[in-house]
Design a protein around this motif. Structure first.
Motif, short mmCIF file in Angstrom:
data_model
loop_
_atom_site.label_atom_id
_atom_site.label_comp_id
_atom_site.label_asym_id
_atom_site.label_seq_id
_atom_site.Cartn_x
_atom_site.Cartn_y
_atom_site.Cartn_z
N LEU A 377 0.80 -1.22 0.00
CA LEU A 377 0.00 0.00 0.00
C LEU A 377 0.83 1.27 0.00
CD1 LEU A 377 -3.07 -0.87 2.25
CD2 LEU A 377 -2.66 -1.29 -0.18
N ARG A 382 -2.66 6.55 -0.31
CA ARG A 382 -3.38 5.98 0.82
C ARG A 382 -4.79 6.53 0.91
NH1 ARG A 382 -1.46 1.69 4.15
NH2 ARG A 382 0.81 1.65 3.95
N THR A 389 -10.03 1.72 -0.18
CA THR A 389 -8.78 1.14 -0.67
C THR A 389 -9.06 0.07 -1.70
OG1 THR A 389 -7.68 1.60 1.44
CG2 THR A 389 -6.67 -0.06 0.02
N VAL A 446 -6.35 1.93 7.93
CA VAL A 446 -5.62 1.43 6.76
C VAL A 446 -4.16 1.86 6.81
CG1 VAL A 446 -5.52 1.46 4.24
CG2 VAL A 446 -7.72 1.38 5.39
#
Length: 576
Positions: A377, A382, A389, A446
């Motif tokens: 990632l 991001r 995502t 995330v």
């Protein structure tokens, strides 16, 4: 046509499984039970010293090395059934080894060193190894029990350095000189004229002879342990076994044919799933090189909250009948204790300069092999949520909303020869933990996720069928499921000991580096898992700064199952 082929394959696999189980049952009934022997570097230790041991797993009938068990267990047991340590070993053709540094918190006393496998069970437990170990702690006060009717006296006695009269059929230990200087090279040859009494597995110890004598009336061969009544273990043929039972909460009835998963989380995680048998029992075989970690076991079923997991008790030995005799330290041991304690303190102060080398073990491979596609990632922009995502980054997968839950999906790349399983769910893993309730991860930050791996197509694993795998790994490898019921259990699982190469200085190569470091080693050499497979074996080591008598002990078993113990003595003495 495809459906008929699949039906034939399923019937064939079921039939093969039944035949395999029947064959395993027969082989277990015919399988020879095991016995265990332990060789150690000493029976008497001061706190601050290290107990080294070599584990021999043998067939009970002929004492040949056993290839059955892959895991061995060692425990040091004290009075009131106190367990000071419990080690697990990976056995290689019946052989393993380990060590234990004795901390200063341990009281002076007699202890029992117990070694066993899960395939030595008999009515008397005589196949387990049980030996007396004596630990002396001069730092703790009020340890003596002089009023005890059962007291072992430890007294000073002369060192018995008069040599060892080797038997004609034992292994001969020949040394380059019986009197050597400090920090000198010692070379020994191990040889025998009888090949069948030579080839085998051994341990080799070179240690300062202790100037003490223990008067102990306990006969080790008469020491027995008891198995708990419900003990009924299978041999650990492939690796460590973790087992248990699934029951209903309401009626406490056994639940068969239900899937159970196990996860050892982390970077190199372990994930397994099995199905309970007709008695509600499940069993996991751990043959991977895992690290000590919290293990998570969960029931995989839509009705999982109606069930509970009951793990089998790992502590299946009853030590209640072991007798421990109090030790009285005689006052004339004071000089020896002071001198030896100083040696140990100096050695421990220089621990960082004399570390053992831990051998690198191969981490477990991911059960699915190589991912079809990997998303790191940090290589992408991001997004704050997991769903965003997947929309913006994870093009080969998706998250769909449903009335009851979120659905994770892996898109097929190319033809899937098992396309009729397309409606099966994808397996979602978070640091190796199976996610059934997707709500628990939808709000996960995330920014803490390192990568998302996808495996496309239909995947058969254990009793389960998945349409794709989504493997999510966090940066800290610290994801945990909320503890929300009896359908999930977590517990800490100690890994088997790592193999080591024990420290032994080389004064010829590193003389300048070691010149200013004091050397008060009482244990000059410890070589476990020593294989003798030629007519002559030469071993070299260096003496320390300690003068006096030293004992070389070779102990082990030949390939024919004969127990061999050979000893030789030499003296370290500097010119005056």
């Amino acid at each position: 046509m495809k459906k008929n082929k699949i039906l034939i394959i399923v019937i064939f696999l079921c039939f093969s499984s039944i035949c395999s189980k029947a064959q395993n049952t027969v082989s277990l009934n015919e399988m020879t039970r095991e016995a265990v022997h332990l060789s150690t570097n000493s029976k008497v230790f001061l706190v601050g010293e290290t107990l080294y041991y070599n584990f021999f797993c043998l067939l009970n009938d002929n004492k040949n090395a056993s290839l059955i068990s892959k895991i061995g267990y060692i425990e040091l047991v004290g009075d009131n059934e106190e367990i000071l340590f419990k080690h697990k070993l990976n056995l290689d053709k019946g052989i393993g080894y380990g060590d234990y540094f004795i901390p200063t918190e341990i009281k002076t006393g007699q202890y029992k060193l117990v070694a066993y496998t899960k395939w030595i069970h008999d009515t008397t437990a005589s196949a387990a190894y049980i030996g007396n170990v004596y630990i002396l702690n001069p730092y703790l006060q009020n340890q003596n029990n002089e009023d005890s009717e059962s007291v072992n006296e430890i007294q000073i006695s002369e060192s018995k350095n008069d040599g060892f009269n080797e038997e004609a059929n034992s292994i001969q230990i020949e040394i380059n000189s019986n009197i050597v200087n400090s920090r000198s090279l010692v070379s020994i040859d191990l040889k025998s004229s009888f090949e069948d009494l030579y080839f085998g597995n051994y341990s080799l110890s070179v240690r300062k002879t202790a100037s003490i004598e223990i008067q102990d009336k306990t006969v080790e061969n008469n020491i027995k342990i008891k198995w708990k009544n419900d003990f009924n273990m299978l041999p650990e043929l492939r690796g460590e076994i973790i087992s248990g039972t699934i029951k209903s909460k309401e009626k406490d009835s056994l639940i068969s044919n239900i899937i159970v998963s196990l996860s050892i989380p982390g970077k190199n995680y372990v994930f397994k799933n099995v199905k309970t048998d007709q008695f509600g029992k499940f069993k996991f075989n751990l043959y991977e090189n895992y690290k000590t970690s919290d293990v998570l076991i969960q029931i995989v079923d839509e009705q999982k909250t109606n069930y509970k997991i009951i793990l089998d008790d790992f502590n299946f030995i009853d030590y209640s009948n072991l007798d421990f005799t109090k030790i009285k330290i005689n006052q004339n041991l004071e000089d020896w204790l002071v001198k030896q304690s100083i040696y140990n303190q100096v050695e421990n102060a220089y621990y960082n300069s004399k570390k053992d080398s831990v051998l690198i073990e191969r981490p477990p491979n991911l059960f699915y092999g190589k991912a079809s596609i990997e998303y790191v990632l940090d290589d992408y922009k991001r997004f704050p949520t997991l769903k965003e995502t997947f929309i913006e980054v994870i093009q080969a997968g998706a998250i769909r909303n449903s009335k009851e839950d979120f659905k994770f999906k892996v898109y097929d790349i190319g033809d899937d020869k098992y396309g009729h399983f397309i409606n099966y769910s994808s397996l979602v893993l978070f640091d190796g933990i199976m996610i059934q309730d997707k709500d628990v991860i939808m709000d996960y930050a995330v920014k803490n996720i390192e990568s998302i791996n996808l495996v496309n197509g239909t995947y058969f694993y254990g009793p389960s069928i998945f349409h794709g795998i989504i493997d999510i790994k966090t940066k800290q490898e610290d994801f945990k499921l909320p503890d929300n019921g009896s359908d999930i259990v977590t517990f800490n699982l100690e890994s088997p000991l790592s193999h080591k190469m024990y420290y032994s200085p080389n004064y010829s190569e590193n003389s300048n580096d070691l010149k200013r470091i004091p050397d008060y080693r009482s244990q000059l050499l410890w070589l476990p898992s020593l294989k003798l497979d030629s007519n002559l074996k030469t071993i070299e080591f260096y003496t320390s700064d300690i003068e006096g008598g030293f004992e070389i002990v070779l102990e082990g078993f030949t390939l024919a199952g004969k127990h061999v113990v050979s000893k030789h003595y030499f003296e370290v003495k500097n010119p005056r």
